[in-house]
Write a protein that holds these residues in place. Sequence first.
Motif, short mmCIF file in Angstrom:
data_model
loop_
_atom_site.label_atom_id
_atom_site.label_comp_id
_atom_site.label_asym_id
_atom_site.label_seq_id
_atom_site.Cartn_x
_atom_site.Cartn_y
_atom_site.Cartn_z
N ASP A 1 -0.27 -6.11 12.56
CA ASP A 1 0.98 -6.78 12.19
C ASP A 1 1.72 -5.99 11.12
OD1 ASP A 1 0.73 -9.11 13.90
OD2 ASP A 1 -0.91 -9.71 12.58
N VAL A 2 0.97 -5.37 10.23
CA VAL A 2 1.58 -4.56 9.18
C VAL A 2 0.55 -3.53 8.73
CG1 VAL A 2 0.91 -6.15 7.34
CG2 VAL A 2 2.82 -4.60 6.96
N VAL A 3 1.02 -2.34 8.40
CA VAL A 3 0.17 -1.27 7.87
C VAL A 3 0.48 -1.15 6.38
CG1 VAL A 3 -0.34 1.20 7.91
CG2 VAL A 3 0.10 -0.02 10.06
N HIS A 4 -0.56 -1.26 5.56
CA HIS A 4 -0.37 -1.07 4.11
C HIS A 4 -1.06 0.22 3.70
CE1 HIS A 4 0.35 -1.86 -0.07
NE2 HIS A 4 -0.94 -1.64 -0.33
N ILE A 5 -0.31 1.08 3.01
CA ILE A 5 -0.82 2.38 2.57
C ILE A 5 -0.85 2.39 1.06
CG2 ILE A 5 -0.48 4.87 2.66
CD1 ILE A 5 1.15 4.43 5.24
N ALA A 6 -2.06 2.52 0.51
CA ALA A 6 -2.24 2.39 -0.94
C ALA A 6 -2.19 3.71 -1.67
CB ALA A 6 -3.56 1.69 -1.24
N THR A 7 -2.42 4.82 -0.98
CA THR A 7 -2.41 6.14 -1.63
C THR A 7 -1.64 7.13 -0.78
OG1 THR A 7 -4.58 6.62 -0.65
CG2 THR A 7 -4.56 5.80 -2.91
N GLU A 8 -1.09 8.14 -1.44
CA GLU A 8 -0.10 9.01 -0.80
C GLU A 8 -0.64 10.36 -0.37
OE1 GLU A 8 -0.04 7.93 -3.94
OE2 GLU A 8 1.76 6.75 -4.35
N GLY A 9 -1.99 10.50 -0.26
CA GLY A 9 -2.58 11.75 0.12
C GLY A 9 -2.45 12.03 1.61
N PRO A 10 -3.19 13.03 2.11
CA PRO A 10 -3.08 13.40 3.54
C PRO A 10 -3.40 12.25 4.48
CG PRO A 10 -4.23 15.10 2.30
CD PRO A 10 -4.05 13.96 1.36
N LEU A 11 -4.40 11.43 4.14
CA LEU A 11 -4.73 10.29 4.99
C LEU A 11 -3.58 9.30 5.04
CD1 LEU A 11 -6.87 8.74 6.65
CD2 LEU A 11 -7.64 7.71 4.50
N GLY A 12 -3.02 8.97 3.89
CA GLY A 12 -1.89 8.05 3.85
C GLY A 12 -0.67 8.60 4.55
N ALA A 13 -0.41 9.91 4.39
CA ALA A 13 0.75 10.52 5.03
C ALA A 13 0.62 10.46 6.55
CB ALA A 13 0.91 11.96 4.56
N SER A 14 -0.59 10.69 7.07
CA SER A 14 -0.78 10.62 8.51
C SER A 14 -0.65 9.19 9.02
CB SER A 14 -2.14 11.21 8.90
OG SER A 14 -3.21 10.41 8.42
N ALA A 15 -1.08 8.21 8.23
CA ALA A 15 -0.91 6.80 8.60
C ALA A 15 0.56 6.43 8.63
CB ALA A 15 -1.68 5.90 7.63
N LEU A 16 1.32 6.90 7.64
CA LEU A 16 2.75 6.62 7.61
C LEU A 16 3.45 7.21 8.83
CD1 LEU A 16 5.22 5.51 6.10
CD2 LEU A 16 5.31 7.67 4.84
N ALA A 17 3.12 8.46 9.17
CA ALA A 17 3.75 9.10 10.33
C ALA A 17 3.42 8.36 11.62
CB ALA A 17 3.28 10.56 10.42
N ALA A 18 2.17 7.93 11.77
CA ALA A 18 1.77 7.22 12.98
C ALA A 18 2.44 5.86 13.06
CB ALA A 18 0.25 7.07 13.02
N ALA A 19 2.48 5.14 11.96
CA ALA A 19 3.09 3.81 11.95
C ALA A 19 4.57 3.88 12.28
CB ALA A 19 2.87 3.15 10.60
N ARG A 20 5.27 4.84 11.70
CA ARG A 20 6.70 4.97 11.99
C ARG A 20 6.94 5.40 13.43
NH1 ARG A 20 10.39 4.26 8.08
NH2 ARG A 20 11.48 3.69 9.98
N ALA A 21 6.07 6.26 13.96
CA ALA A 21 6.21 6.68 15.36
C ALA A 21 6.07 5.49 16.31
CB ALA A 21 5.18 7.75 15.69
N LEU A 22 5.23 4.52 15.94
CA LEU A 22 5.01 3.33 16.75
C LEU A 22 5.91 2.17 16.34
CD1 LEU A 22 1.10 3.40 16.95
CD2 LEU A 22 2.73 4.09 18.73
#
Length: 376
Positions: free
Chosen positions: A80-101
């Motif tokens: 329902d929602v993706v929460h990203i707590a840190t801005e490192g490589p893992l978080g950046a890849s999560a942000l890119a995937a979430a926005r793509a979807l």
Amino acid sequence: MTETFPPDINGVSTTLGCLVAGLRDRGHRVVVTCPRAGTPRDLCEGDEVSGVALPFYREVRFGLPRRRAFLAEWREDPPDVVHIATEGPLGASALAAARALDLPVTTSLHTNFHAYARAYRLGWFARPVMGYLRRFHNRAANTFIPTAKQAAELEASGFERLMVLGRGVDTDLFSPARRDSGLRASWGASDETPVLLHVGRLAAEKNLDLLARAWSRAHASDPDARLVVVGDGPERARLERQVPGAVFAGALRGEALARYYASADAFLFPSVTETFGIVVLEAMASGLDCLAFDYAAGRQLIEPDVNGLLAPFGDSDTFLEQVPELLAARSRDRRERARDTGLRYGWTAVVDGFERNLIDVAERGQDGVPSRERWA
């Protein structure tokens, strides 16, 4: 998504552990993705992924990017929602995937990275770091930050859609009732001996030289005083040389940590790089007289001469001038009022606010489009 989570010992890990536990207690399904730790992450109930330790600070790990894995997982079972707590490589890849979807995304800004850059003599790096953080967080529906003052500062720097989400403390765990005379005796302290405590990572960004100077001032004022340091990190060996005779307990958590807080008399917090400083809240809930700088948790929690002491932000001389007062007063009134302050900051209200915002973002979607319409 986070690069740190319990049993890691830091303010970000503590905050996320409490938020996740609170959401699960309310019946929400929460999946946590974080780097593997040296010890089991009992609360994780999600994916533990590969990570890389910082070469100069082995306790800090960054998760490796996994955009393709996120895309595959979230296409099959969209959150329902993706929460990203840190801005490192893992978080950046999560942000890119979430926005793509086109999944709704919220973020948190927990760490004062540009101040850290200056602490590590990388001041030239502060501006590009702030630029990256601004671009990262401005792609989220909301970004959670701990204080209104920080919100104003970040808004002036171009950050958008900021939500103030305070910090909480377990007031049953962190309590004056856990005071232990046997523990104090192990420090060489009687009931009458003043004991100063510091809790935190022992790293360059924590202004530990000022802690050493504060201890020198305290020892000159009262040679019987004791200093206890809880925490670990790359600066521990250097600090041990600077403050001979101090008790170094290493990293502690849970009831052991709470006993150390409650068994001290006053708390020294010289850091100037915090987004909040949850240890100040833990110390006050434990009934300690605190000395901190006038920003972040210090500004929000401490009323000078009422429930603690404050020095103007970055004013080391004034900070040091107040150490003898902190040591000599051992004010019962200030300590009782500190405890009263801590009691107002339980986690329930913090989790309630976090939950309400996540539900709102999930319902209205990343750009105001309801989730059910996006996924129809």
